[in-house]
Design a protein around this motif. Structure first.
Motif, mmCIF file in Angstrom:
data_model
loop_
_atom_site.group_PDB
_atom_site.id
_atom_site.type_symbol
_atom_site.label_atom_id
_atom_site.label_comp_id
_atom_site.label_asym_id
_atom_site.label_seq_id
_atom_site.Cartn_x
_atom_site.Cartn_y
_atom_site.Cartn_z
ATOM 1 N N THR A 47 0.858 -1.185 0.000
ATOM 2 C CA THR A 47 0.000 0.000 0.000
ATOM 3 C C THR A 47 0.896 1.237 0.000
ATOM 4 O O THR A 47 2.112 1.113 -0.134
ATOM 5 C CB THR A 47 -0.930 -0.002 1.256
ATOM 6 N N SER A 48 0.311 2.429 0.116
ATOM 7 C CA SER A 48 1.154 3.612 0.275
ATOM 8 C C SER A 48 0.598 4.513 1.372
ATOM 9 O O SER A 48 -0.622 4.676 1.490
ATOM 10 C CB SER A 48 1.301 4.383 -1.041
ATOM 11 N N PHE A 49 1.505 5.051 2.161
ATOM 12 C CA PHE A 49 1.132 5.959 3.253
ATOM 13 C C PHE A 49 1.226 7.398 2.750
ATOM 14 O O PHE A 49 2.054 8.170 3.197
ATOM 15 C CB PHE A 49 1.994 5.674 4.485
ATOM 16 N N VAL A 50 0.362 7.686 1.774
ATOM 17 C CA VAL A 50 0.304 9.014 1.154
ATOM 18 C C VAL A 50 -0.987 9.697 1.608
ATOM 19 O O VAL A 50 -1.790 9.108 2.325
ATOM 20 C CB VAL A 50 0.357 8.910 -0.396
ATOM 21 N N LEU A 83 7.725 12.440 6.208
ATOM 22 C CA LEU A 83 7.866 11.930 7.589
ATOM 23 C C LEU A 83 6.546 11.452 8.164
ATOM 24 O O LEU A 83 6.487 10.456 8.877
ATOM 25 C CB LEU A 83 8.446 13.028 8.488
ATOM 26 N N ARG A 84 5.478 12.181 7.813
ATOM 27 C CA ARG A 84 4.155 11.780 8.300
ATOM 28 C C ARG A 84 3.817 10.350 7.858
ATOM 29 O O ARG A 84 3.338 9.534 8.644
ATOM 30 C CB ARG A 84 3.137 12.807 7.782
ATOM 31 N N GLY A 85 4.100 10.052 6.598
ATOM 32 C CA GLY A 85 3.852 8.710 6.074
ATOM 33 C C GLY A 85 4.730 7.670 6.766
ATOM 34 O O GLY A 85 4.285 6.563 7.069
ATOM 35 N N LEU A 86 5.981 8.064 7.012
ATOM 36 C CA LEU A 86 6.895 7.133 7.687
ATOM 37 C C LEU A 86 6.393 6.801 9.093
ATOM 38 O O LEU A 86 6.395 5.634 9.507
ATOM 39 C CB LEU A 86 8.305 7.744 7.761
ATOM 40 N N GLU A 87 5.980 7.838 9.811
ATOM 41 C CA GLU A 87 5.504 7.609 11.184
ATOM 42 C C GLU A 87 4.315 6.649 11.194
ATOM 43 O O GLU A 87 4.260 5.702 11.973
ATOM 44 C CB GLU A 87 5.103 8.942 11.832
ATOM 45 N N GLN A 88 3.391 6.881 10.276
ATOM 46 C CA GLN A 88 2.202 6.036 10.149
ATOM 47 C C GLN A 88 2.605 4.585 9.825
ATOM 48 O O GLN A 88 2.088 3.645 10.414
ATOM 49 C CB GLN A 88 1.384 6.598 8.975
ATOM 50 N N ALA A 89 3.540 4.465 8.900
ATOM 51 C CA ALA A 89 3.993 3.126 8.481
ATOM 52 C C ALA A 89 4.678 2.405 9.643
ATOM 53 O O ALA A 89 4.467 1.213 9.861
ATOM 54 C CB ALA A 89 4.942 3.241 7.292
ATOM 55 N N MET A 90 5.476 3.169 10.400
ATOM 56 C CA MET A 90 6.205 2.543 11.498
ATOM 57 C C MET A 90 5.265 2.093 12.612
ATOM 58 O O MET A 90 5.510 1.069 13.254
ATOM 59 C CB MET A 90 7.298 3.480 12.001
ATOM 60 N N GLU A 124 15.829 12.855 2.767
ATOM 61 C CA GLU A 124 16.992 12.725 3.654
ATOM 62 C C GLU A 124 16.524 12.521 5.088
ATOM 63 O O GLU A 124 17.017 11.645 5.799
ATOM 64 C CB GLU A 124 17.869 13.973 3.570
ATOM 65 N N GLU A 125 15.537 13.317 5.485
ATOM 66 C CA GLU A 125 14.994 13.187 6.845
ATOM 67 C C GLU A 125 14.311 11.838 7.027
ATOM 68 O O GLU A 125 14.461 11.166 8.044
ATOM 69 C CB GLU A 125 13.938 14.274 7.089
ATOM 70 N N VAL A 126 13.521 11.462 6.015
ATOM 71 C CA VAL A 126 12.792 10.189 6.091
ATOM 72 C C VAL A 126 13.777 9.031 6.241
ATOM 73 O O VAL A 126 13.618 8.152 7.094
ATOM 74 C CB VAL A 126 11.905 9.991 4.831
ATOM 75 N N ILE A 127 14.849 9.082 5.425
ATOM 76 C CA ILE A 127 15.817 7.984 5.430
ATOM 77 C C ILE A 127 16.584 7.937 6.752
ATOM 78 O O ILE A 127 16.813 6.862 7.320
ATOM 79 C CB ILE A 127 16.773 8.104 4.215
ATOM 80 N N THR A 128 16.970 9.108 7.266
ATOM 81 C CA THR A 128 17.692 9.141 8.541
ATOM 82 C C THR A 128 16.856 8.465 9.625
ATOM 83 O O THR A 128 17.351 7.611 10.369
ATOM 84 C CB THR A 128 17.984 10.609 8.952
#
Ligand code: HMG
Ligand code: MG
Length: 301
Positions: A47-50, A83-90, A124-128
């Protein structure tokens, strides 16, 4: 002496569904992914966290990811734009993410509402953050063979962005022919440019993501094998498209890709008959015609 094994990344549940007008119930999406998990596939983009304003079909991302039966030998990557998508995914326990940028400035603006440079700063932030949590990161580059808004795209722009993504920490870059306009000559041109940056290595950390709009997918994939590329993205039943790329039709069908690869003596570990049945089933669920030539041929036997 490149490898005889080819990895297929099934993108049907993500790329395949994101452009469908009919919103599928989450239960059907979950069934879809669970069925795909029984075929021998080792990577299924889930899926995608968009933003759901941008891609309504993916608004049940957490629900879907949470409820699929995850097998330990399968990766279930998800798209993350910020980052918002990353947080949700995590929060959902995702172990692999895919970031996505573009070799075309206009496509970047239309698809993720920022310039290419801004997208890289964001990533860069997302990857870090993702690396801190030991997530695997895949990178997509769209419009490698042309852009629906700008037309021709310089191969050097693709090569430069590839270098950036790998240096940021992507384990693999998937080169996307978003609107399927490339022919083998164009694809080889892109790969030659990429090779100028990495002259001493094969391109085994690259994947090709072909949309089959102009029927060039298999030819393009064939032409990339000589470069050592052994990872290809595809969608069962030829589902797919991008709402921000006018004229983008489905990805190369997984059925067609497997038939081609097995015919050429490659090993995928995937059971074609099961994929064919799933292609028929999901196209029925969507009320859509099967786009896989191999699927249609084998089903009519
Ligand atoms: P934006 O409007 O610039 O962002 O969108 P924003 O920060 O101003 O946020 C707008 C709204 O979205 C806000 O909600 C945010 O909270 C929300 P509001 O306050 O208005 O109610 N929002 C989010 N909601 C959920 N998850 C998030 C998120 N972020 C913000 N992560 C944004 C910028 C990147 C979010 C947007 O443009 C977007 O979501 N784009 C995604 C487009 C997309 O998914 N395209 C298809 C995938 S790419 C593709 O298909 C190509 C590929 O297959 C390869 C190929 O074929 O070439 C990969
Ligand atoms: Mg795509």
């Amino acid at each position: 002496n490149f490898s005889n094994y080819v990895k297929i990344v099934e993108v049907g549940p993500r790329d395949g569904l994101q452009n469908e007008k009919k919103i599928l119930p989450s239960t059907v999406k979950i069934d879809f992914i669970n069925k795909l998990s029984e075929t021998g596939l080792t990577s299924i983009e889930t899926t995608s966290f968009v933003s759901s304003k941008w891609i309504p079909q993916m608004s049940d991302n957490s629900e879907v990811f949470k409820n699929i039966n995850k097998k330990s030998n399968i990766n279930y990557p998800v798209l993350v734009p910020n980052l918002r998508g990353l947080e949700q995914a995590m929060l959902m326990g995702v172990k692999e993410i895919a970031i996505f940028s573009s070799a075309s400035e206009t496509f970047s603006l239309k698809n993720i509402n920022c310039t290419i440079d801004e997208s890289i700063q964001r990533y860069e932030e997302v990857i870090t953050q993702a690396k801190r949590d030991s997530l695997k990161i895949r990178g997509y580059i769209s419009c490698i063979a042309g852009c629906p808004y700008e037309g021709d795209i310089k191969s050097s722009a693709v090569a430069k962005l590839s270098e950036t993504m790998l240096s940021l920490g992507c384990y693999e870059v998937s080169l996307g022919d978003t609107i399927g306009i490339g022919t083998p000559k164009k694809i080889k041109n892109v790969l030659n440019e990429v090779k100028r940056i990495f002259p001493n290595q094969d391109l085994s950390n690259f994947a090709l993501h072909c949309h089959d709009t102009y029927g060039q997918g298999i030819g393009n994939i064939y032409s990339s094998l000589d470069y050592g590329i052994r990872v290809f993205d595809s969608s069962v039943g030829g589902l797919g498209g991008c709402p921000y790329a006018d004229g983008a039709s489905g990805n190369i069908a997984t059925e067609d890709l497997i038939y081609f690869l097995h015919g050429e003596g490659f090993i995928t570990g995937i059971q074609l008959d099961k994929i064919v049945d799933i292609g028929k089933w999901i196209n029925n669920e969507l009320g859509r015609k099967n786009q896989s030539k191999v699927g249609i041929a084998l089903l009519s036997k």
